[in-house]
Design an enzyme around this catalytic site. Sequence first.
Site, PDB file in Angstrom:
ATOM      1  N   ARG A 174       0.838  -1.198   0.000  1.00  0.00           N
ATOM      2  CA  ARG A 174       0.000   0.000   0.000  1.00  0.00           C
ATOM      3  C   ARG A 174       0.875   1.250   0.000  1.00  0.00           C
ATOM      4  O   ARG A 174       2.052   1.197   0.370  1.00  0.00           O
ATOM      5  CB  ARG A 174      -0.910   0.010   1.226  1.00  0.00           C
ATOM      6  CG  ARG A 174      -1.821  -1.213   1.338  1.00  0.00           C
ATOM      7  CD  ARG A 174      -2.578  -1.189   2.654  1.00  0.00           C
ATOM      8  NE  ARG A 174      -3.513  -2.315   2.763  1.00  0.00           N
ATOM      9  CZ  ARG A 174      -3.193  -3.494   3.303  1.00  0.00           C
ATOM     10  NH1 ARG A 174      -1.968  -3.695   3.769  1.00  0.00           N
ATOM     11  NH2 ARG A 174      -4.084  -4.470   3.374  1.00  0.00           N
ATOM     12  N   LYS A 199      -1.594  -2.777   7.577  1.00  0.00           N
ATOM     13  CA  LYS A 199      -2.994  -2.641   8.004  1.00  0.00           C
ATOM     14  C   LYS A 199      -3.290  -3.652   9.111  1.00  0.00           C
ATOM     15  O   LYS A 199      -2.926  -4.823   9.007  1.00  0.00           O
ATOM     16  CB  LYS A 199      -3.917  -2.875   6.808  1.00  0.00           C
ATOM     17  CG  LYS A 199      -5.354  -2.446   7.066  1.00  0.00           C
ATOM     18  CD  LYS A 199      -6.153  -2.460   5.779  1.00  0.00           C
ATOM     19  CE  LYS A 199      -7.564  -1.933   6.003  1.00  0.00           C
ATOM     20  NZ  LYS A 199      -8.351  -1.929   4.754  1.00  0.00           N
ATOM     21  N   HIS A 270      -2.666   2.584  -5.595  1.00  0.00           N
ATOM     22  CA  HIS A 270      -3.453   1.358  -5.523  1.00  0.00           C
ATOM     23  C   HIS A 270      -3.583   0.691  -6.893  1.00  0.00           C
ATOM     24  O   HIS A 270      -3.821  -0.520  -6.970  1.00  0.00           O
ATOM     25  CB  HIS A 270      -4.836   1.646  -4.932  1.00  0.00           C
ATOM     26  CG  HIS A 270      -5.164   0.761  -3.765  1.00  0.00           C
ATOM     27  ND1 HIS A 270      -4.430   0.758  -2.601  1.00  0.00           N
ATOM     28  CD2 HIS A 270      -6.129  -0.173  -3.589  1.00  0.00           C
ATOM     29  CE1 HIS A 270      -4.949  -0.124  -1.763  1.00  0.00           C
ATOM     30  NE2 HIS A 270      -5.972  -0.700  -2.342  1.00  0.00           N
ATOM     31  N   ARG A 273      -0.941  -1.780  -7.068  1.00  0.00           N
ATOM     32  CA  ARG A 273      -1.287  -2.922  -6.210  1.00  0.00           C
ATOM     33  C   ARG A 273      -2.271  -3.847  -6.918  1.00  0.00           C
ATOM     34  O   ARG A 273      -2.101  -5.071  -6.925  1.00  0.00           O
ATOM     35  CB  ARG A 273      -1.886  -2.388  -4.905  1.00  0.00           C
ATOM     36  CG  ARG A 273      -2.305  -3.429  -3.887  1.00  0.00           C
ATOM     37  CD  ARG A 273      -2.712  -2.696  -2.605  1.00  0.00           C
ATOM     38  NE  ARG A 273      -3.395  -3.525  -1.630  1.00  0.00           N
ATOM     39  CZ  ARG A 273      -2.792  -4.249  -0.695  1.00  0.00           C
ATOM     40  NH1 ARG A 273      -1.480  -4.298  -0.659  1.00  0.00           N
ATOM     41  NH2 ARG A 273      -3.486  -4.949   0.180  1.00  0.00           N
ATOM     42  N   HIS A 296      -3.774  -9.262   3.364  1.00  0.00           N
ATOM     43  CA  HIS A 296      -5.199  -9.342   3.659  1.00  0.00           C
ATOM     44  C   HIS A 296      -5.440 -10.278   4.843  1.00  0.00           C
ATOM     45  O   HIS A 296      -4.918 -11.396   4.860  1.00  0.00           O
ATOM     46  CB  HIS A 296      -5.980  -9.866   2.454  1.00  0.00           C
ATOM     47  CG  HIS A 296      -6.119  -8.862   1.355  1.00  0.00           C
ATOM     48  ND1 HIS A 296      -6.376  -9.212   0.047  1.00  0.00           N
ATOM     49  CD2 HIS A 296      -6.040  -7.506   1.357  1.00  0.00           C
ATOM     50  CE1 HIS A 296      -6.440  -8.122  -0.696  1.00  0.00           C
ATOM     51  NE2 HIS A 296      -6.245  -7.080   0.079  1.00  0.00           N
ATOM     52  N   TYR A 305      -9.954 -10.169  -6.710  1.00  0.00           N
ATOM     53  CA  TYR A 305      -9.062 -10.147  -7.867  1.00  0.00           C
ATOM     54  C   TYR A 305      -9.351 -11.304  -8.822  1.00  0.00           C
ATOM     55  O   TYR A 305      -9.039 -11.214 -10.001  1.00  0.00           O
ATOM     56  CB  TYR A 305      -7.603 -10.179  -7.413  1.00  0.00           C
ATOM     57  CG  TYR A 305      -7.204  -8.900  -6.720  1.00  0.00           C
ATOM     58  CD1 TYR A 305      -6.949  -7.740  -7.448  1.00  0.00           C
ATOM     59  CD2 TYR A 305      -7.129  -8.832  -5.339  1.00  0.00           C
ATOM     60  CE1 TYR A 305      -6.612  -6.557  -6.816  1.00  0.00           C
ATOM     61  CE2 TYR A 305      -6.793  -7.654  -4.697  1.00  0.00           C
ATOM     62  CZ  TYR A 305      -6.534  -6.523  -5.439  1.00  0.00           C
ATOM     63  OH  TYR A 305      -6.218  -5.350  -4.813  1.00  0.00           O
TER      64      TYR A 305
END
Length: 335
Positions: A174, A199, A270, A273, A296, A305
């Site tokens: 990110r 995150k 992004h 990404r 994630h 995706y």
Amino acid sequence: MVRRKKHPGGSQPRGWDLPDSPLATALQAFLAWSETGGISSFTLRQRQRAVRRFIVWAQERGLSSPPEITLPILERYQRHLYLYRKTDGMPLSMASQNAELVPLRAYFKWLARAKQIQNNPAAELEMPRVPRRIPRYIMTVEEVETVLSQADISTPLGLRDRAMMEVLYSSGIRRSELAHLDMSDVDVKRGNLLVREGKGRRDRFVPLGARACAWVTRYSLEVRPELSATMNSQSLFLTDYGAPFEVDWLGEHLKRYLQKAGIVAPGACHLFRHACATHMLENGADTRFIQVLLGHASLTSTQIYTSVSIQKLKQIHDATHPARIERIGDAADTV
């Protein structure tokens, strides 16, 4: 020679610039409490900005103390966010509206715990439903290469920008994770980098391709020593005035390269990404590997995706669907 520029926005105190009021004083205490609780710097900034916006809105309506804020007041503010239009005339997305209200819920929950209000008016606030959307735009491999080539590597800052974009595309990290990379986080010999407190405050190691390592090495040897000449910073990527990048400004800065390449799409960092994850899936990477790469917590987040990675599906469709190209002649004969 690197031209140093003045900081575009400068760092601002966390809500200290508000007019004196019980709401503003409570914000200072709330942010101090949040900081000692170990939340990320990104979340802290989000709380400061979102609650500050609400306080400004409330003060314009003669509301200055926590007990004056009721559920109907918060619902009016929620309606204000729904009707708000940005400078381009577009409304805030449901995700953006949600991001403005989540810090408010935390703020009023803290006010209730701190006994500054008897009841939490935000407890029953119905939050906007954020639809789960697939990425709107996925760059092709050719488009990524076009964007990368927009950086003028004959200049120090262009070389730095090329290295940053190469890291984004290779690792899928990110923009906040890119901004927080230190020199010691990247191991070009082993081809990996450490994401510290990504995150959810989770650390992870991710691979970094040989090409990205080469660009980082060149930047570190040729450009970074000059950028860091006047500041003692361990950050890997530095602005042209020698300081670490601010997350928002980093996105705006790199967006210029996409615009130069003729790509008009929401976001900037992004997009690299999304491209990283999608291109690896199309080349056979397992979804669970992509989950670890992107950081994630849930596989569900990664599976979006698979919805946009349609290259192999198209190949199977072309090979097996009865309406293939060789049948066009037969169809023309019937017209």
